[in-house]
Write a protein that holds these residues in place. Structure first.
Motif, PDB file in Angstrom:
ATOM      1  N   THR A 355      36.614  35.017  37.423  1.00  0.00           N
ATOM      2  CA  THR A 355      36.382  35.563  36.388  1.00  0.00           C
ATOM      3  C   THR A 355      35.808  37.050  36.656  1.00  0.00           C
ATOM      4  N   THR A 358      38.944  39.028  37.512  1.00  0.00           N
ATOM      5  CA  THR A 358      39.764  39.401  36.169  1.00  0.00           C
ATOM      6  C   THR A 358      39.282  40.575  35.325  1.00  0.00           C
ATOM      7  N   GLU A 359      37.734  40.557  35.285  1.00  0.00           N
ATOM      8  CA  GLU A 359      37.039  41.711  34.623  1.00  0.00           C
ATOM      9  C   GLU A 359      37.263  42.918  35.213  1.00  0.00           C
TER      10      GLU A 359
END
Length: 745
Positions: A355, A358-359
Motif C-alpha cells: 500500500t 503504491t502511494e
C-alpha cells in the motif's frame, strides 16, 4: 603545630581565590551559572589582585601611594561584587548607593589614616567594620530565601557567610578593646588569624559554588520539565491536528460518497456524448478532491506518528500494472511516451508494504506525468543492494519535463512547497505529495533522492528495502460478486448515502432495508425474525452512534451470526481499531467503491434460499405511476438508473417533507417572520430539483430569492404560491400508489 608565615598564607589564599574565580567563570561561561556566577567570578578576580598587592607589602614599587591603599580598595571592591551576587542569587537587589558610598568612605578614611595620620588600628576598624556588615547582611538575606528546593544549601551558605562576618566583627571588638595603635603587629601573631580567615573564606566559597550548582540543577529540572511540556504540547497539537483533519475528512467524505456514488450510477445509464463528458468531468474533479483530502490526512497522520508499516507478501507486477493503468491514459492524451522496465534480477514476489509503495509511486509518477508537457516518462525498477536478510530496490522515475532549479530541490520535499510558484496556477496541487512520499519512504527504512537539470528533466530515485516474498501464482480474474437473496441492513443518517448503498447492493441482487440512526438499526437488527445476513453501519449518527449500536447488537448476536461492516468517512487506523473493538467484522471508508463494498460483504454473508426470503418479505410495493402532475417522472427515473423502487420511496419522503413545511409556509403567507425559513425553503428546493418536482422547485426558488432580498410583499405572494403548489403535489400522491405519511425504509 607550626603556623606558616604570613606571606605563605597570603600566597595560598591568592591561589585558592584565583581557583574559585576560574570555577565561577566557567559556570558563567557555560550558561548554567547565571549573572550571580559572573559577579562572583569578577569579585574573586578583583580580590586576587588585592591579595597580590598585600603580598607585595614592603616591596618597593613604582607607585606614588602606599601599597596598602590599592590592596584595601581591591579587596573591598571584590567583596562588594561577591555580596551583590549573593543578594541577586537570593532574589534581592543590593543597594548600589550603599555600595558606592561605602567604597568612597573607605578610600578617603583609609588614605587619611595611612598617609596623613597613620593609624593601623583605625584602618582595621574601617575595613573590618564594612566587611562584617556586608557579610552578615548577606548571611541574613540567604536565611530569608524561601525556595524550598535548596533551603538546606542556602542555610549552609548563610552560616559560612555569617561566620566570616562574625570573624571580621571580632577583629573590630578586639581592636576596640586593645585600643587603636599604629604599632606594627608581630608577623607571628598575624599568621594564625589570617589562616583562620582563609579557611572560613574557602568554606564560604565552597558553599556558594554548591548553592549555584543547586540553582543550576533546579533550572535544569525546570528546563527539562518545560521541554517535556513543550513536547507534550507539540504532540497534543499534532494529535489535535490529526483529529481536526480526521473530522474534516469525515465531513468531506460524507458528501463525496454521495457525489462519487451517484456519478458512478449515472455513468451506467444511457447518456449522450455531452452528458457523458459532464459525468466524466464530475468524476475527475471528485477524484482530485478525494486525493487532496487523503493527502492532508496522511500528512497529519505522519506528523502525529500514526502511520504504521505492514509486512505482507505481494506481487510487484500488480503494483506496477496499477500505476501504469492510472497514468497511461493521461500520458497518451498529452502525447507522452510512457514506459516501464523491471530488471530480471528483481523478484516477482516481495515482502513489504504494498500500500505504501503504491502511494509513493503514484505520487512520484503522477508528478512526472503532470509536469511533463512533451517527451517521455519512464519508470524502471532494479536491485540496488542484495543481502541475506533482503534487498534494496531502486525505483527510478525519469521525465523530460522542465526540470527543477538547484536552489529549490531541497524545498520540494517540504509540505505545501512546489518548485515554482507558477506551478500551482498552471497545474494545481497542494505540494503535499512528495513530502508525504519521502516521509513514508523513510518510515519504511528508505529514502527518495532527486537529480534535475533545468530544461532537461528530472530523475527521482526511490530506495526501499524489501524481503523475498513467497512465490504465488498470479491471481485469476475474479468473477462478479452476487448477493442474490441476501438481506442487508444499511444504517446511515444521510439519505443520499443510504440510497447509494441500496442501489449498489440491489444491483448485486441483495434485499436491502435501511435505518436512519443507530437506535433504529438496533431495533431492526434485534427484531424477531428479522433475518438479516449483514449490517452496513455508519459510525457517526445522531441519537445513537454506530459503535454503540454495534455493541448492543453484539450482546445478542455474535460476529458469525450477524456480521457488521463499518462504513464511515473516518479513515484513521484508530477508527478501524475502535470499530473492531466494538465487535464489527470489517471496516471500509467512504467514498464507497462498489467493488470494495461487495468484496467486504461477500466473505461474511451466509447463503440462504432466495424463495424463503422473498416469501417472507411481505406484499410487493405498488408500482410507480407513469405520469405525475408537476414531476418529471421520466427524467427522475433516468437519474436513478430506472429504479422505480428508489424513486417511489424518495417521492414519499419528499411528500412528508412538504407536509412538514406547510406550517412555515402558512406563517410566511400571513406576513410573519419565521426563524430558519430561508434554510428550510432552500432544502425543500434542492430536494424538489433532485426528484424532478419542477413546479415545487420553481416556486421555492422564487420564495428563497424574496427571503434573501427581504422583500416582505414578495415573500407573502410567493409563500402563498408555493403553498398551493405543495398542496396540489401532496393531493396527487395517493393516486400514484405512494402513501405520503409512510416513513421511508
Amino acid at each position: 603545630m607550626e603556623v606558616p608565615d604570613v606571606r605563605t598564607v597570603l600566597i595560598v589564599q591568592l591561589l585558592v581565590t584565583l581557583l574559585f574565580a576560574i570555577l565561577f567563570a566557567i559556570q558563567w561561561r557555560q550558561g548554567f551559572g547565571g549573572r550571580p556566577a559572573g559577579l562572583w567570578a569578577a569579585g574573586h578576580a578583583v580580590a586576587t589582585l588585592g591579595l597580590v598587592f598585600n603580598i607585595l607589602r614592603g616591596v618597593s614599587l613604582p607607585i606614588p601611594i602606599p601599597v596598602e591603599i590599592p590592596a584595601n580598595v581591591l579587596l573591598l571592591s571584590g567583596a562588594f561584587l561577591i555580596v551583590r551576587g549573593i543578594w541577586l542569587e537570593a532574589g534581592f537587589r543590593f543597594p548600589r548607593s550603599v555600595e558606592l558610598s561605602a567604597l568612597v568612605a573607605n578610600i578617603v578614611l583609609f588614605t587619611w589614616y595611612t598617609v596623613v595620620m597613620p593609624d593601623g588600628g583605625m584602618r582595621i576598624l574601617i575595613g573590618a567594620t564594612q566587611l562584617a556588615t556586608i557579610f552578615l547582611s548577606s548571611g541574613i538575606v540567604l536565611l530569608l530565601e524561601g525556595r524550598p528546593w535548596r533551603r538546606g544549601v542556602s542555610q549552609l551558605a548563610a552560616i559560612c557567610l555569617s561566620v566570616l562576618g562574625t570573624a571580621h566583627l571580632s577583629r573590630v571588638v578586639m581592636t576596640l578593646v586593645n585600643g587603636a595603635t599604629d604599632t606594627p603587629i608581630p608577623e607571628s601573631n598575624q599568621a594564625g588569624p589570617l589562616l583562620l580567615f582563609a579557611l572560613i573564606s574557602i568554606a564560604a566559597d565552597i558553599s556558594l559554588l554548591w548553592l549555584r550548582m543547586a540553582a543550576w540543577r533546579q533550572d535544569l529540572i525546570v528546563e527539562i520539565e518545560q521541554r517535556r511540556r513543550s513536547e507534550a504540547a507539540a504532540h497534543e497539537a499534532a494529535q489535535a491536528k490529526s483529529r481536526f483533519f480526521a473530522s474534516t475528512s469525515h465531513e468531506i467524505r460524507t458528501p463525496m460518497n454521495a457525489i462519487i456514488g451517484l456519478t458512478r450510477l449515472l455513468a451506467r445509464t444511457p447518456l449522450d456524448e455531452r452528458q457523458r463528458l459532464h459525468v466524466d468531468r464530475i468524476s475527475t474533479a471528485a477524484g482530485i478532491l478525494l486525493r487532496l483530502v487523503d493527502g492532508m490526512l496522511d500528512s497529519a497522520r505522519l506528523e502525529a506518528g500514526r502511520v504504521a508499516v505492514e509486512t505482507v507478501d505481494f506481487i510487484l507486477d500488480d503494483i506496477l500494472d496499477q500505476v501504469a493503468a492510472l497514468f497511461a491514459a493521461d500520458a497518451e492524451v498529452k502525447g507522452l511516451s510512457f514506459t516501464m522496465a523491471c530488471d530480471e534480477a528483481v523478484p516477482a514476489s516481495l515482502c513489504g508494504d504494498p500500500t505504501r509503495l503504491t502511494e509513493i509511486l503514484i505520487n512520484v509518477v503522477g508528478n512526472a506525468v503532470k509536469f511533463t508537457a512533451s517527451g517521455s516518462v519512464e519508470l524502471a525498477v532494479a536491485v540496488e543492494q542484495q543481502s541475506e536478510d533482503g534487498m534494496t530496490l531502486r525505483f527510478i522515475v525519469r521525465d523530460s519535463g522542465p526540470g527543477i532549479p538547484s536552489d529549490r530541490i531541497d524545498t520540494i520535499f517540504e509540505p505545501f512547497q512546489q518548485a515554482d510558484n507558477t506551478i500551482y496556477r498552471q497545474y494545481g496541487g497542494t505540494g503535499l505529495g512528495l513530502s508525504i512520499s519521502r516521509q513514508i519512504a523513510r518510515l519504511m527504512g528508505g529514502d527518495i533522492k532527486v537529480e534535475s537539470t533545468i530544461g532537461r528533466g528530472s530523475l527521482f530515485s526511490v530506495h526501499l528495502p524489501f524481503r523475498q516474498g513467497r512465490s504465488a501464482p498470479p491471481a485469476a480474474h475474479a468473477p462478479a460478486i452476487r448477493l442474490d437473496g441476501r438481506r442487508v441492513l444499511v444504517a446511515d443518517d444521510d439519505e443520499t448515502n443510504r440510497e447509494v448503498a441500496r442501489e449498489i447492493l440491489e444491483q448485486a441482487g441483495a434485499l436491502v432495508e435501511t435505518a436512519t440512526d443507530g437506535r433504529e438499526a438496533v431495533a431492526k437488527a434485534l427484531a424477531p425474525r428479522s433475518g438479516f445476513d449483514a449490517v452496513l453501519m455508519d459510525i457517526r449518527m445522531p441519537d445513537l452512534d454506530g459503535l454503540t449500536a454495534a455493541t448492543r447488537i453484539r450482546e445478542h448476536h455474535s460476529p458469525q451470526e450477524l456480521p457488521i461492516i463499518a462504513v464511515t468517512a473516518h479513515a484513521l487506523d484508530e477508527e478501524r481499531q475502535r470499530c473492531l473493538a466494538a465487535g464489527m467484522n470489517d471496516f471500509i471508508t467512504k467514498p464507497v467503491e462498489p467493488a470494495l463494498l461487495l468484496v467486504a460483504l461477500a466473505p461474511w454473508v451466509t447463503a440462504h434460499a432466495i424463495n424463503a426470503r422473498t416469501d417472507s418479505a411481505g406484499p410487493s410495493e405498488p408500482l410507480l405511476a407513469s405520469v405525475l402532475p408537476g414531476v418529471d417522472i421520466a427524467g427522475t427515473l433516468n437519474r436513478f438508473s430506472g429504479n422505480a423502487t428508489i424513486v417511489r420511496r424518495l417521492l414519499g419522503s419528499f411528500a412528508d417533507r412538504c407536509r412538514e413545511s406547510m406550517e412555515t409556509l402558512d406563517r410566511l403567507g400571513m406576513g410573519e417572520t419565521v426563524d430558519g425559513a430561508k434554510d428550510q425553503i432552500h432544502r425543500l428546493r434542492g430536494a424538489a430539483a433532485t426528484l424532478g418536482a419542477i413546479g415545487v422547485a420553481n416556486c421555492a426558488a422564487r420564495l428563497e430569492s424574496a427571503l434573501t432580498l427581504h422583500d416582505v410583499a414578495a415573500v407573502r405572494v410567493e409563500a402563498v404560491a408555493l403553498t398551493n403548489t405543495v398542496r396540489t403535489f401532496i393531493k396527487t400522491m395517493p393516486t400514484t400508489g405512494i402513501d405520503p405519511v409512510r416513513p421511508a425504509i
